[in-house]
Design a protein around this motif. Structure first.
Motif, PDB file in Angstrom:
ATOM      1  N   ASP A   1       0.857  -1.181   0.000  1.00 18.76           N
ATOM      2  CA  ASP A   1       0.000   0.000   0.000  1.00 18.76           C
ATOM      3  C   ASP A   1       0.895   1.234   0.000  1.00 18.76           C
ATOM      4  OD1 ASP A   1      -2.029   1.823   0.611  1.00 18.76           O
ATOM      5  OD2 ASP A   1      -2.171   1.256   2.709  1.00 18.76           O
TER       6      ASP A   1
ATOM      7  N   LYS B   1       0.851   4.776   1.583  1.00 19.97           N
ATOM      8  CA  LYS B   1       0.050   5.529   2.564  1.00 19.97           C
ATOM      9  C   LYS B   1       0.200   7.034   2.445  1.00 19.97           C
ATOM     10  CE  LYS B   1      -1.293   2.375   6.090  1.00 19.97           C
ATOM     11  NZ  LYS B   1      -0.487   1.140   6.141  1.00 19.97           N
TER      12      LYS B   1
ATOM     13  N   GLY C   1      -5.532   7.386   3.792  1.00 27.12           N
ATOM     14  CA  GLY C   1      -6.109   6.041   3.872  1.00 27.12           C
ATOM     15  C   GLY C   1      -5.450   5.073   2.902  1.00 27.12           C
TER      16      GLY C   1
ATOM     17  N   TYR D   1      -6.091  -8.785   8.881  1.00 24.20           N
ATOM     18  CA  TYR D   1      -5.163  -8.029   8.051  1.00 24.20           C
ATOM     19  C   TYR D   1      -3.924  -7.773   8.894  1.00 24.20           C
ATOM     20  CZ  TYR D   1      -3.690  -3.388   6.044  1.00 24.20           C
ATOM     21  OH  TYR D   1      -3.013  -2.314   5.552  1.00 24.20           O
TER      22      TYR D   1
ATOM     23  N   GLU E   1       0.496  -3.285  12.791  1.00 16.12           N
ATOM     24  CA  GLU E   1      -0.915  -3.139  13.144  1.00 16.12           C
ATOM     25  C   GLU E   1      -1.696  -4.327  12.633  1.00 16.12           C
ATOM     26  OE1 GLU E   1      -3.410  -0.360  11.126  1.00 16.12           O
ATOM     27  OE2 GLU E   1      -2.476  -0.707   9.200  1.00 16.12           O
TER      28      GLU E   1
ATOM     29  N   ARG F   1     -10.556  -6.406   8.993  1.00 13.41           N
ATOM     30  CA  ARG F   1     -11.344  -6.305   7.746  1.00 13.41           C
ATOM     31  C   ARG F   1     -10.380  -6.219   6.584  1.00 13.41           C
ATOM     32  NH1 ARG F   1      -9.056  -1.701   6.434  1.00 13.41           N
ATOM     33  NH2 ARG F   1      -8.479  -0.443   8.209  1.00 13.41           N
TER      34      ARG F   1
ATOM     35  N   PRO G   1      -6.523   0.393  -0.081  1.00 16.61           N
ATOM     36  CA  PRO G   1      -6.885  -0.159  -1.392  1.00 16.61           C
ATOM     37  C   PRO G   1      -6.297  -1.541  -1.737  1.00 16.61           C
ATOM     38  CG  PRO G   1      -5.051   1.342  -1.679  1.00 16.61           C
ATOM     39  CD  PRO G   1      -5.351   1.300  -0.193  1.00 16.61           C
TER      40      PRO G   1
HETATM   41  N1  GLY Z   1      -4.651   0.224   3.489  1.00 12.20           N
HETATM   42  C1  GLY Z   1      -4.717   0.435   4.880  1.00 12.20           C
HETATM   43  C2  GLY Z   1      -5.959   0.000   5.518  1.00 12.20           C
HETATM   44  O1  GLY Z   1      -6.845  -0.557   4.918  1.00 12.20           O
HETATM   45  O2  GLY Z   1      -6.079   0.222   6.707  1.00 12.20           O
END
Ligand code: GLY
Ligand code: AMP
Length: 424
Positions: A205, A207, A219, A268, A282, A286, A290
């Motif tokens: 990702d 960020k 996000g 995740y 982290e 869910r 993206p």
């Molecule tokens: N791509 C980071 C998240 O979904 O939290």
């Protein structure tokens, strides 16, 4: 199957596209959805965060599976209520969703399960925060304990900025001051039925708002999958995934089951690959957004079978998910002012021309149809251009050719998504 998807973003659009791509005649409904989702699924006027309303609707409509996209319905207890009423639901209950909703809960579970993560100190006052910053040293990492829509974390060399962030978020609850971890980041998803854990394919990702990882945290401005560079460190994606499954996902799911709060849904794992090994930064409870937009187009096995097996506790009997060797890239088109103060209500044109580019589809993140039928932006992240191709050179070329067709006044996107893997 009759499937209800809760949420209104590009992640939910991607989930729905993957369900419909199975081509087995699923009836898909979305609450509340958006303009793009409305083109392929039935929109239901229902508050996705209201456990009673969702459960009553699912009962009345004869829904076979509810898929929860965002974290808010999880934290509101929507999955608990559905499960109590015998409706199969993909998404953890409120207690297990604390893995995302409370960073100190996540740290406690990781400690109990012996999962590798950065050292962290909890602070409930500014003086405790200052002491923790000095103990762990620069660069400083300060995190709000609760949900903060991606805005709760600061990473900085500036002690005053770290303290100012602490002062901003302390009124909302406690803080974690964390050891700084250095290395590439990987997002890896696991599907869990509370006991059995099944991995999906890793993604990366972006960020930060601007090219070269400059600007504020967002996000997520784009993503790609798979990660060819994992081969250098781990001898291949499979070895990496197996290690994270064994050292992170399985121990966490086991610990939550032991505590009578089984994790049923998408785990995740946000990881940093440090020189000393893989560390968890982290968890989310869910699908990532993206990342989902680049993981699901590569899924070669039916998504509904996987999610239903998780919801009904039969993952151990289900076929393992398989992925195509294709590359997938997504570039996010964001409104002027995103992430600080996005301007909304502006018209979007060119989506049909963008979709006409080979290998491209558009996942809508924040759109609605105006009275005249025109597409209108309703939020910060507006559209995701998603492209697949045999190589990253091909998929990125397609994604950027498509985004060039779209016009939204003042909008911006990163021009370096997947640039590091184009040569691979
Ligand atoms: N791509 C980071 C998240 O979904 O939290
Ligand atoms: P989080 O909300 O915890 O995912 O944090 C948001 C972003 O901050 C992550 O994607 C990382 O880029 C960065 N970050 C979080 N924790 C750390 C850490 N301990 N060390 C370095 N960077 C971090």
């Amino acid at each position: 199957m009759k499937i209800l998807v809760l949420g209104s973003g590009a992640r939910e659009h991607a989930i729905i596209v993957a369900l419909l791509a199975e081509n087995v005649g699923h009836e898909v409904l979305a609450a509340p959805g958006n303009a793009g989702i409305g083109e392929v699924a039935t929109l239901v006027d229902l508050d996705p965060n209201d456990p009673v309303a969702v459960t009553n609707y699912a009962d009345d409509a004869g829904i076979n599976l509810v898929v929860i996209g965002p974290e808010a319905p999880l934290v509101a207890g929507v999955a608990d209520r559905l499960r109590e009423n015998g409706v199969p639901v993909f998404g953890p209950g409120r207690a297990a969703a604390q893995l995302e909703g409370s960073k100190s809960f996540a740290k406690r579970i990781m400690q109990a399960a012996n999962v590798p993560t950065g050292r962290a100190l909890r602070a409930t006052s500014l003086s405790e925060a200052a002491a923790a910053l000095d103990e762990l040293g620069a660069p400083y990492v300060v995190k709000a304990d609760g949900l903060a829509a991606g805005k709760g974390v600061i990473v900085t060399d500036d002690r005053d900025a770290a303290l100012a962030h602490a002062a901003e978020f302390l009124p909302q609850g406690s803080l974690l001051i964390e050891e700084f971890l250095s290395g590439p980041e990987v997002s890896l998803f696991f599907v869990s039925d509370g006991h059995t854990v099944v991995p999906l394919s890793p993604a990366q990702d972006y960020k930060r708002a601007l090219d070269g990882d400059a600007g504020p945290n967002t996000g997520g401005m784009g993503a790609y999958s798979p990660l060819p560079w994992l081969a250098e460190r781990f001898g291949g994606e499979e070895a990496f995934v197996a290690e994270v499954q064994r050292t992170v996902a399985e121990p966490v799911v086991r610990e939550l089951a032991n505590e009578q709060t089984p994790f049923i849904g998408l785990l995740y794992a946000g990881l940093i690959l440090t020189d000393a090994g893989v560390r968890v930064i982290e968890f989310n409870a869910r699908f990532g957004d993206p990342e989902t937009q680049v993981v699901l187009p590569r899924l070669a096995t039916p998504l509904s079978t996987l999610l239903f097996a998780a919801a009904s506790g039969t993952l151990d009997e289900a076929d393992a998910p398989r992925f195509t060797p294709d590359t997938a890239v997504t570039v996010v088109l964001a409104s002027e002012g995103y992430p600080e103060a996005p301007k909304t209500g502006r018209a979007i044109t060119g989506v049909a021309a963008a979709t006409a580019v080979d290998g491209v589809h558009i996942a809508h993140a924040a759109t609605r149809r105006g009275a005249d039928g025109a597409l209108v932006a309703t939020g910060g992240r507006v559209l995701n251009v998603v492209a697949t191709g045999a190589t990253f050179a091909e998929s990125t070329r397609r994604a950027y050719a498509a985004i060039a067709e779209i016009a939204l006044e003042g909008s911006h996107f990163r021009s370096d998504i997947a640039a590091r893997v184009v040569a691979d």
